[in-house]
Design an enzyme around this catalytic site. Structure first.
Site, PDB file in Angstrom:
ATOM      1  N   GLY A  15     172.146  98.142 -92.710  1.00  0.00           N
ATOM      2  CA  GLY A  15     171.491  98.478 -94.034  1.00  0.00           C
ATOM      3  C   GLY A  15     171.571  97.228 -94.911  1.00  0.00           C
ATOM      4  O   GLY A  15     171.929  97.455 -96.054  1.00  0.00           O
ATOM      5  N   MET A  92     164.494 102.868 -87.567  1.00  0.00           N
ATOM      6  CA  MET A  92     163.889 102.819 -86.338  1.00  0.00           C
ATOM      7  C   MET A  92     163.154 104.208 -85.726  1.00  0.00           C
ATOM      8  O   MET A  92     162.623 103.940 -84.503  1.00  0.00           O
ATOM      9  CB  MET A  92     165.067 102.337 -85.335  1.00  0.00           C
ATOM     10  N   ASN A 109     157.399  99.771 -96.087  1.00  0.00           N
ATOM     11  CA  ASN A 109     158.211  99.636 -94.907  1.00  0.00           C
ATOM     12  C   ASN A 109     158.245  97.976 -95.028  1.00  0.00           C
ATOM     13  O   ASN A 109     157.440  97.309 -95.447  1.00  0.00           O
ATOM     14  CB  ASN A 109     157.569  99.775 -93.568  1.00  0.00           C
ATOM     15  N   HIS A 111     158.198  94.558 -92.323  1.00  0.00           N
ATOM     16  CA  HIS A 111     158.059  94.330 -90.960  1.00  0.00           C
ATOM     17  C   HIS A 111     158.443  92.911 -90.747  1.00  0.00           C
ATOM     18  O   HIS A 111     157.921  92.266 -91.481  1.00  0.00           O
ATOM     19  CB  HIS A 111     156.866  94.858 -90.566  1.00  0.00           C
ATOM     20  N   SER A 138     156.933  90.943 -93.856  1.00  0.00           N
ATOM     21  CA  SER A 138     155.836  91.693 -94.582  1.00  0.00           C
ATOM     22  C   SER A 138     156.200  93.082 -95.132  1.00  0.00           C
ATOM     23  O   SER A 138     156.607  93.845 -94.454  1.00  0.00           O
ATOM     24  CB  SER A 138     154.473  91.816 -93.931  1.00  0.00           C
ATOM     25  N   ASP A 147     152.496  99.740 -88.226  1.00  0.00           N
ATOM     26  CA  ASP A 147     152.497  98.517 -89.076  1.00  0.00           C
ATOM     27  C   ASP A 147     151.211  98.050 -89.460  1.00  0.00           C
ATOM     28  O   ASP A 147     150.780  96.851 -89.391  1.00  0.00           O
ATOM     29  CB  ASP A 147     153.077  97.162 -88.240  1.00  0.00           C
ATOM     30  N   GLU A 176     163.976  88.346 -96.128  1.00  0.00           N
ATOM     31  CA  GLU A 176     163.580  89.834 -96.652  1.00  0.00           C
ATOM     32  C   GLU A 176     164.376  90.194 -97.631  1.00  0.00           C
ATOM     33  O   GLU A 176     164.134  91.051 -98.495  1.00  0.00           O
ATOM     34  CB  GLU A 176     164.116  90.679 -95.241  1.00  0.00           C
TER      35      GLU A 176
END
Length: 321
Positions: A15, A92, A109, A111, A138, A147, A176
C-alpha cells in the site's frame, strides 16, 4: 471550503501508493479525503498503516468466492463508507464488468507503463527489452477493457543502462507517489475547474448543426448560423455579472418558466443579470453530480429556439433514426 470528495482505496499489498494518497489528502487544500482502505488480502501490510492512521478498513479474502460475490462485498463496504470514488492502488484483482460499469467515471487506477504501451503485466521487462528510453506510470479511468480507459496523467522515468525490471520499478515507484495524489486531486476537483467545464460545454454545443463559438462580452458564446444572421443560443460564463458560480446561460420559453425554475430549484437555476430580462436562465455548472445529459438537452433546446427550421427538421429526422 468546498466539500471534499470521499475516496475508497483498494490495495492488495504494502500500500505505498495508498500511503502517498492518504498523506497527500491531509495537506492544506486537498480536495479529497480517504474514507476506506479495502483489500482482498486480510494480511496486506497496507491495512495496518491505514488502521494506525485512523482510516476504516475492510478485508475479505477472494479465494473460494465467485468474482461477482467478492466484488459485491467490496462494493457494499465502499457504499457503507460513503465513498463517491474508488481508487485502485496496487489492487491485483480484475473486477467484474458489472462492478466497473456501476462506477464508470468514478474509478481510477495507476498502471506502471506509459499507456497505451505495455498493458497488463511485466511492463518494465517489456520496456527494457524493447530498448525504450523511458518507462513510467499512467493514471487512467477504469473500464472493462484492461488498462484501456482514458489516461488522465503520466510520469516519465528514464531507463538507465543496465537497468533490471526491479531497479527500474524502484525508481518508477517514486514517480508514482508524486503522480497519483496529484492526478486524483485534479480529477475529483474538475467539477469546479472553469477550463474543464468549458471544454465539456464546448464539445456538446459544437456538436449541434452549424454551431460555432464566438466570444461575447468576455464570455464564450455559441451561435447557430454565420454572419449577421447568426444567433446566440448559449453562453458560458465564469461568475456572470457578480454571480458567485460558473454557469451556462440558455434560453427558456419565457419569464414564467424562468421564474418557476429559479423558485423550485434555486440550487441549480438562477436569473442572470442582463440576460434574465430576456428569458435566459443560468444553470449552475460547478456542482457535484452535474447531469451532463441534462446540460446537453438544454443546449439542444436553446439551439432549436433560434435555429432555422431546415436545421431543426434535419435534427428531427436524425432523431427518428
Amino acid at each position: 471550503m468546498a466539500e471534499k470528495a470521499r475516496i475508497a482505496i483498494f490495495i492488495s499489498g504494502a500500500g505505498t501508493n495508498m500511503a502517498a494518497l492518504l498523506y497527500a489528502s491531509r495537506t492544506e487544500g486537498a480536495p479529497y479525503e480517504v474514507v476506506l482502505v479495502a483489500s482482498n488480502d486480510p494480511a496486506a501490510p497496507g491495512l495496518e498503516l491505514a488502521e494506525l492512521e485512523g482510516i476504516p478498513t475492510f478485508a475479505l479474502a477472494h479465494k473460494g468466492m465467485e468474482r461477482a460475490a467478492h466484488d459485491a462485498a467490496m462494493e457494499q463496504a465502499v457504499l457503507a463508507a460513503g465513498a463517491d470514488h474508488i481508487v485502485l492502488a496496487g489492487d491485483m484483482r480484475i473486477l467484474s464488468e458489472g462492478f466497473v460499469a456501476r462506477w464508470a467515471g468514478r474509478m481510477l487506477n495507476i498502471h506502471p507503463s506509459l499507456l497505451p504501451k505495455y498493458k497488463g503485466l511485466d511492463t518494465f521487462a517489456r520496456a527494457i527489452a524493447a530498448g525504450d528510453s523511458h518507462a513510467g506510470a499512467s493514471v487512467h479511468l477504469v473500464t472493462p477493457d484492461l488498462d484501456s480507459g482514458e489516461v488522465l496523467a503520466q510520469a516519465r522515468v528514464a531507463i538507465a543502462p543496465g537497468d533490471t525490471p526491479a531497479s527500474l520499478a524502484a525508481r518508477v515507484r517514486f514517480a508514482e507517489h508524486q503522480l497519483y495524489p496529484r492526478a486524483v486531486a485534479d480529477y475529483v476537483s474538475r467539477w469546479r475547474d472553469p477550463a474543464w467545464l468549458l471544454a465539456e460545454v464546448r464539445a456538446r454545443a459544437l456538436a449541434l448543426p452549424e454551431a460555432s463559438e464566438q466570444e461575447s462580452f468576455g464570455s464564450a458564446g455559441f451561435r447557430v448560423g454565420t454572419g449577421k444572421s447568426g444567433k446566440y443560443f448559449a453562453y458560458f460564463s465564469e461568475r456572470p455579472h457578480g454571480h458567485e458560480r460558473i454557469a451556462l446561460l440558455v434560453k427558456t420559453s419565457g419569464m414564467d418558466e424562468l421564474h418557476s425554475l429559479v423558485e423550485n430549484q434555486p440550487e441549480i437555476y438562477f436569473k442572470p443579470a442582463f440576460y434574465g430580462a430576456s428569458g435566459w436562465v443560468g444553470i449552475v455548472l460547478d456542482r457535484r453530480g452535474l447531469d451532463w445529459d441534462d446540460v446537453a438537452a438544454w443546449l439542444e433546446r436553446s439551439w432549436r429556439s433560434v435555429a432555422p427550421k431546415r436545421l431543426t427538421r434535419f435534427m428531427d429526422i436524425a432523431d427518428e433514426f
